[in-house]
Design an enzyme around this catalytic site. Structure first.
Site, PDB file in Angstrom:
ATOM      1  N   GLU A 162       0.881  -1.148  -0.070  1.00 22.14           N
ATOM      2  CA  GLU A 162       0.058   0.041  -0.142  1.00 22.14           C
ATOM      3  C   GLU A 162       0.727   1.252   0.033  1.00 22.14           C
ATOM      4  O   GLU A 162       0.807   2.124   0.892  1.00 22.14           O
ATOM      5  CB  GLU A 162      -1.013   0.132   1.204  1.00 22.14           C
ATOM      6  N   GLU A 319      -6.579  -7.600  -0.600  1.00 20.57           N
ATOM      7  CA  GLU A 319      -6.886  -7.502   0.841  1.00 20.57           C
ATOM      8  C   GLU A 319      -8.262  -7.046   0.833  1.00 20.57           C
ATOM      9  O   GLU A 319      -8.845  -6.120   0.114  1.00 20.57           O
ATOM     10  CB  GLU A 319      -6.184  -6.295   1.643  1.00 20.57           C
TER      11      GLU A 319
HETATM   12  C1  GAL Z   1      -3.985  -2.143   4.938  1.00 16.88           C
HETATM   13  C2  GAL Z   1      -2.830  -2.663   5.172  1.00 16.88           C
HETATM   14  C3  GAL Z   1      -2.704  -4.207   6.114  1.00 16.88           C
HETATM   15  C4  GAL Z   1      -3.489  -3.925   7.548  1.00 16.88           C
HETATM   16  C5  GAL Z   1      -5.110  -3.516   6.912  1.00 16.88           C
HETATM   17  C6  GAL Z   1      -5.914  -3.333   7.986  1.00 16.88           C
HETATM   18  O1  GAL Z   1      -3.923  -0.995   4.848  1.00 16.88           O
HETATM   19  O2  GAL Z   1      -1.947  -3.231   4.083  1.00 16.88           O
HETATM   20  O3  GAL Z   1      -1.345  -4.304   6.606  1.00 16.88           O
HETATM   21  O4  GAL Z   1      -3.168  -2.980   8.051  1.00 16.88           O
HETATM   22  O5  GAL Z   1      -4.978  -2.477   6.161  1.00 16.88           O
HETATM   23  O6  GAL Z   1      -7.429  -3.200   7.605  1.00 16.88           O
END
Ligand code: GAL
Length: 678
Positions: A162, A319
């Site tokens: 990210e 994610e």
């Molecule tokens: C994203 C990040 C992850 C985790 C996740 C939690 O922004 O890439 O490592 O922190 O959020 O929602």
């Protein structure tokens, strides 16, 4: 969008079994004792996990000192995953610099607009423009690439994580130097910069490049073009970091695809992903829902835009969450069916991978209350059962993998520069929200059951019969020409308040608003008339406007007034107009109508443009339709079961003619020419 420069587009993770949907998560085994790893891989197999992202925050573990490396644990987990048939999207591990590095080189730490150091203690505490950080990050990247170049589990590279998530804007001296270099490349001469930044205003003329600073905190409103250029620069600086890591990876492992996870979601706006998409071999996105009545519409909007950033090709959902987050003020747990619906909505819009943050919920650390595939409660839990069911569903949908998303007849134009610029300070209203306006139009499309693409502004627009460009604030001359050409060729353009106002330097187009689009729309506005929070205005079509109005004068007899403001019981100035141009048209909506009002207006505009829903009337608004190749995805937007027996097609997996509340049905229909597998 046709990606321009990237000769490698689109390379896909080197998955031996291409015809499946990937399913998995970020995996952080370093948080757990060794025996848990065995339990992890067994449970992954139960759930149907076939890929994990590994090593994202492992820098300190891999390189505990500047010249000490520890790959043993990573070798072991890579081997273990491979032995269980689980592929690895291996991170370059550069997201969170370890304490030895920030102690040795505190000058890699970012600095905020007040000149305060952003200290270590969390993650992503690095300056995108620090040459020292770059050196160490590339050393780590190379070490990982050389170590795992031939490892059979390695399926793709995950650059950093990210990028810009926590460090998008850095105002340090390194940033100042890099900003000046960037400006020199953009403008060539100080004269050109002074003109673009309109520095005669408030005595800001520069006589030496060294005088130029990032927009650090000042007495009052900063130069708007300086702000805009700093946003462009900051997006480019992080993109440059991506490229730097990528070139090491391409050199050492030329056959392994490289990506990084974008954040096309909610109000995350720092990076211009339309400009980034061609830099990765395959687009990957992270998505977390924003609570509220449009939460799921926003998810669909983001997935749709991600798909169009990827040129309609498959992409990776890198994610999302199985249930609650931990970083919102109140972290609401997902209800029954929500996780699967969310995942499958991404698939409907072209995702060939459904991955989560993270595999096993942490017992300690800042994210211990964030949901995961395997929750604190363990395998005997509702979440893990739902995860396992989702794994089975994705296996049932395997034949969908590799199909491209079918474009619709209508589109919403999305433009990062308009988003940034329209929301600058010292404007007619600080209440304007670019993405909310775009999302409201998207909800209106969903309410009418009309599929609409969300496309970056440089996408081929001619394929769409109806094009909605909400708050298209920045309209350089070339874009105005494109839009004129689109309408002249029979396209139906709809735009809104605060569109067509400035050029690429954020200079107002003169002689009446909306300067760049004034003639095309056949209207002229002398003054904006934003509304206070307490005010609203009625329109004579029964809708209600808030936030903004314009004092619109119609200038061209071909411009029809579709709705007027009611003023003191009288019918007043035009609120919505439409100018016919040959078989095309250009319409203007001068106020914020919200999803309900826009549904009324869009129904009319879509009908005039000849755009109709593909769904049976009883399902419109209740079901979202997305199409990939020959597959129709029907997504239940309601909490009620719906009868879908009147939609043709063979349902994949186990399914009846009833679409469960929040359910998603995938129907295989007769093949549509040109939309089969890639
Ligand atoms: C994203 C990040 C992850 C985790 C996740 C939690 O922004 O890439 O490592 O922190 O959020 O929602």
């Amino acid at each position: 969008m046709q990606p321009q420069q990237n000769h490698r587009w689109l390379r896909w993770p080197s998955d031996p079994s291409r015809s499946r949907l990937a399913f998995g998560a970020d995996y952080n085994p370093e948080q757990w004792p060794r025996h848990i790893w065995d339990a992890d891989v067994r449970a992954m197999q139960v759930a149907g996990v076939n890929i994990v992202s590994l090593g994202i925050f492992s820098w300190a573990r891999i390189q505990p000192q500047v010249d000490v490396w520890d790959f043993g644990w990573l070798d072991e987990i890579m081997d273990l995953l491979h032995a269980h048939g689980i592929a690895v999207d291996l991170a370059t591990a550069t997201a969170s610099p370890p304490p030895w590095l920030t102690t040795m080189h505190p000058e890699i730490l970012p600095v905020d607009g007040d000149g305060r150091t952003i200290w270590p203690g969390a993650r992503q505490h690095w300056r995108p423009t620090s040459p020292i950080f770059r050196l160490h990050a590339l050393r780590l990247t190379r070490a990982l690439a050389e170590r795992y170049r031939d490892h059979p589990a390695l399926t793709a590279w995950h650059v950093n994580n990210e990028l810009g998530g926590d460090n998008a804007y850095d105002y340090s001296d390194d940033a100042a130097t890099a900003f000046r270099d960037w400006l020199r490349r953009r403008y060539g001469t100080l004269d050109a910069l002074n003109r673009a930044w309109a520095t005669t205003f408030w005595s800001q003329q520069y006589s030496d490049w060294a005088q130029i600073l990032p927009p650090r905190r000042a007495t009052t409103h900063l130069n708007p073009t300086q702000q805009l250029d700093f946003k462009r620069f900051s997006s480019d600086a992080l993109k440059d970091h991506l490229r730097a890591e990528r070139s090491v990876l391409y050199e050492v492992t030329p056959d392994i695809a490289v990506t990084t996870n974008f954040m096309v979601m909610g109000w995350s706006k720092a990076l211009n992903y339309a400009d980034w998409a061609a830099e990765v071999d395959f687009v990957a996105n992270d998505h977390y829902t924003t609570p509220g009545p449009q939460a799921h519409d926003e998810l669909s909007f983001s997935a749709n835009l991600t798909s169009n950033l990827a040129g309609g090709r498959p992409w990776y959902l890198m994610e999302h969450s199985t249930s609650a987050l931990n970083w919102q003020p109140i972290n609401v747990a997902k209800g029954p069916g929500e996780m699967a619906r969310d995942s499958l909505t991404h698939v409907a819009h072209g995702a060939d991978a459904v991955c989560f943050f993270q595999w096993r919920q942490s017992a300690a650390g800042a994210e211990k209350y964030h949901s995961a595939m395997l929750p604190h409660a363990g395998v005997d839990s509702t979440i893990f059962r739902a995860v396992t069911d989702l794994g089975a569903t994705l296996r049932d949908l395997a034949e969908v993998a590799g199909t491209t998303r079918r474009p619709s007849g209508a589109a919403i134009v999305f433009d990062w520069e308009s988003w940034w610029t329209a929301e600058h300070d010292a404007h007619p209203s600080d209440r304007l929200r670019y993405r909310q306006e775009a999302l409201d139009w998207y909800t209106a499309f969903l309410e009418l059951g009309i599929r609409a693409d969300v496309v970056p502004v440089d996408a081929p627009l001619h394929r769409y019969g109806l094009l909605v460009a909400p708050i298209l604030h920045v309209v350089p001359g070339a874009l105005a020409d494109r839009l004129r050409g689109y309408v002249a060729d029979g396209g139906h353009l709809v735009t809104t308040y605060f569109s067509g106002i400035v050029d690429e330097h954020d200079h107002v187009w003169l002689d009446g608003y909306p300067g760049a689009l004034r003639d095309l729309l056949g209207i002229r506005i002398e003054e904006f008339a934003p509304l206070s929070d307490e005010q609203s205005v009625e329109l004579d079509n029964g809708t209600v406007g808030t936030l903004w109005t314009d004092r619109v004068d119609v200038k061209d007899p071909a411009t029809e007034v579709l709705a007027r403001y009611r003023q003191g019981g009288q019918t007043g100035r035009p609120a919505i107009t439409r100018r016919a141009v040959g078989s095309g048209s250009a319409a203007y909506v001068s106020t914020r109508l919200g999803p309900a009002g826009l549904t009324v207006v869009l129904a009319d505009l879509a009908q005039r443009a000849g755009i109709d829903s593909e769904l049976p009337p009883d399902l419109r608004g209740r079901v979202e339709l997305a199409v990939r190749g020959p597959y129709w995805f029907l997504i239940n937007r309601t909490g009620q079961p719906l009868d879908i027996s009147n939609v043709d097609g063979e349902r994949l997996g186990s399914g009846t003619a009833v679409l469960a509340p929040r359910g998603v049905a995938v129907l295989r229909r007769a093949t549509v020419p040109g939309t089969a597998h890639e």
